[in-house]
Scaffold this active site. Structure first.
Site, PDB file in Angstrom:
ATOM      1  N   HIS A 183       0.854  -1.188   0.000  1.00 16.68           N
ATOM      2  CA  HIS A 183       0.000   0.000   0.000  1.00 16.68           C
ATOM      3  C   HIS A 183       0.889   1.237   0.000  1.00 16.68           C
ATOM      4  CE1 HIS A 183      -4.041  -1.729   1.636  1.00 16.68           C
ATOM      5  NE2 HIS A 183      -3.385  -2.642   0.933  1.00 16.68           N
ATOM      6  N   GLU A 202       0.850   3.933   1.848  1.00 16.18           N
ATOM      7  CA  GLU A 202       1.286   4.378   3.169  1.00 16.18           C
ATOM      8  C   GLU A 202       2.416   3.513   3.717  1.00 16.18           C
ATOM      9  OE1 GLU A 202      -3.316   4.908   3.254  1.00 16.18           O
ATOM     10  OE2 GLU A 202      -1.855   3.645   2.211  1.00 16.18           O
ATOM     11  N   CYS A 230      -6.703   2.281   5.189  1.00 18.25           N
ATOM     12  CA  CYS A 230      -7.382   1.046   5.601  1.00 18.25           C
ATOM     13  C   CYS A 230      -6.918   0.677   7.015  1.00 18.25           C
ATOM     14  CB  CYS A 230      -7.041  -0.084   4.624  1.00 18.25           C
ATOM     15  SG  CYS A 230      -5.310  -0.639   4.739  1.00 18.25           S
TER      16      CYS A 230
END
Length: 168
Positions: free
Chosen positions: A56, A58, A86
């Site tokens: 992801h 991040e 998320c």
């Protein structure tokens, strides 16, 4: 000439990262991490490209920022992300001790900065993250909408190509 706030300036940089994901056929999510007014790390979604659940935007940016500062603690840093984190990314943000997360648009089906849950500000955790939302929301939402429209069109064409030809 329009004057942009610092938050808008850094969100534009996160959008540039999202566009990199888009060009790879990935869900276009991008982020940057800022410390002392400068970008120290960038990341974009690469789950399909890397064939890795952890890829992801991040997580990638946190890894790079930790390397840049020489510590797993990212105190004094702000993460700008085009889509609400998320549960995995929200947990990593809490664990990293990042000070603030600035979010472009919310994710009503999987967001964990207030949409489904708010893991960033759970008082039971030993660290809470300041949240700001809606920065360049329209642009962040638009890139995601366009991506999913094109994905549905592509999937429909592929399905039509696989269909049996009609008998004449």
């Amino acid at each position: 000439m329009k004057q942009f706030s610092e938050d808008e300036k850094f969100m534009k940089e996160a959008l540039k990262q999202a566009k990199k994901a888009y060009l790879l056929g990935e869900v276009p999510i991008g982020c940057v991490i800022v410390r002392d007014g400068a970008i120290i790390a960038r990341g974009y979604n690469r789950r399909n490209t890397d064939k890795n659940t952890l890829s992801h935007a991040e997580i990638s940016a946190i890894r790079k920022a930790s390397k840049a500062v020489g510590d797993w603690r990212l105190e004094g840093c702000t993460l700008y992300v085009t889509l609400e984190p998320c549960q995995m990314c929200a947990g990593a943000l809490v664990q990293s001790r990042i000070d603030k997360v600035v979010i472009g648009c919310m994710s009503p089906k999987s967001g964990c900065a207030g949409s489904v849950l708010n893991l960033l500000q759970n008082e039971q955790f030993n660290h809470q993250v300041e949240i700001e939302t809606g920065v360049l929301e329209e642009a962040c939402s638009k890139i995601l909408s366009e991506f999913f429209v094109h994905l549905r069109e592509r999937n429909a064409l592929e399905k039509a190509d696989r269909a049996e030809p009609e008998e004449i």
